[in-house]
Design a protein around this motif. Structure first.
Motif, PDB file in Angstrom:
ATOM      1  N   GLN A  36      20.252 106.982 -73.870  1.00 33.65           N
ATOM      2  CA  GLN A  36      21.297 106.068 -74.141  1.00 33.65           C
ATOM      3  C   GLN A  36      21.159 105.336 -75.513  1.00 33.65           C
ATOM      4  N   VAL A  37      22.428 105.330 -76.334  1.00 35.38           N
ATOM      5  CA  VAL A  37      22.284 103.969 -77.173  1.00 35.38           C
ATOM      6  C   VAL A  37      22.732 102.844 -77.588  1.00 35.38           C
ATOM      7  N   SER A  64      20.623 101.691 -81.496  1.00 35.23           N
ATOM      8  CA  SER A  64      19.748 101.092 -81.339  1.00 35.23           C
ATOM      9  C   SER A  64      18.112 101.941 -81.280  1.00 35.23           C
ATOM     10  N   ARG A  65      18.299 103.564 -81.760  1.00 37.63           N
ATOM     11  CA  ARG A  65      16.988 104.304 -81.682  1.00 37.63           C
ATOM     12  C   ARG A  65      17.641 104.975 -83.207  1.00 37.63           C
ATOM     13  N   SER A  66      16.682 105.826 -83.555  1.00 31.63           N
ATOM     14  CA  SER A  66      16.531 107.224 -84.275  1.00 31.63           C
ATOM     15  C   SER A  66      17.630 107.739 -84.837  1.00 31.63           C
ATOM     16  N   MET A  67      18.290 107.851 -85.592  1.00 31.40           N
ATOM     17  CA  MET A  67      19.891 108.742 -85.511  1.00 31.40           C
ATOM     18  C   MET A  67      19.272 110.113 -86.115  1.00 31.40           C
ATOM     19  N   ALA A 114      28.104 106.955 -80.428  1.00 31.01           N
ATOM     20  CA  ALA A 114      27.136 108.455 -81.018  1.00 31.01           C
ATOM     21  C   ALA A 114      27.033 108.843 -79.344  1.00 31.01           C
ATOM     22  N   GLU A 115      27.242 110.316 -79.028  1.00 31.97           N
ATOM     23  CA  GLU A 115      26.404 110.862 -78.584  1.00 31.97           C
ATOM     24  C   GLU A 115      27.457 110.197 -76.864  1.00 31.97           C
ATOM     25  N   GLY A 116      28.444 110.228 -76.966  1.00 35.15           N
ATOM     26  CA  GLY A 116      29.053 109.274 -76.124  1.00 35.15           C
ATOM     27  C   GLY A 116      29.154 107.981 -75.563  1.00 35.15           C
TER      28      GLY A 116
END
Length: 111
Positions: A1-2, A25-28, A97-99
């Motif tokens: 999760q991001v 919150s984390r690398s793309m 991003a990714e849902g």
């Protein structure tokens, strides 16, 4: 999760410009795609612009030539540059991003 946090919205006159930012919150680097959506009053949420992992982009017809999506992988930030804004661009803009969704940020185009 991001987790995603948008910023940069506000009130702008027709013809003006804004740049929206979305910090992840984390690398793309590993994300399959990132996108901007918007939801105008009384309407459904709709895709504005999308960028794939490889950097290819797609845009809604209504924003082509006026909006640009780009990202800074070092800053883990996705941007939406919006030029020549119109009253019909007024909406809450969301990063995806990714849902996962950001909280949304309001853009108002009015004189």
């Amino acid at each position: 999760q991001v987790q995603l946090v948008e910023s940069g919205g506000g009130l702008v006159q027709p013809g003006g410009s804004l740049r929206l930012s979305c910090v992840a919150s984390r690398s793309m680097f590993s994300m399959s795609a990132m996108a901007w959506y918007r939801q105008a009053p009384g309407k459904e949420r709709a895709l504005v612009a999308e960028m794939s992992r490889a950097g290819s982009t797609t845009y809604a017809e209504s924003v082509k030539g006026r909006f640009t999506i780009y990202r800074d992988n070092v800053k883990n930030t996705l941007y939406l540059r919006m030029n020549n804004l119109r009253p019909e661009d007024t909406a809450v803009y969301y990063c995806n991003a990714e849902g996962n969704w950001g909280q949304g940020i309001l853009v108002t185009v009015s004189s």
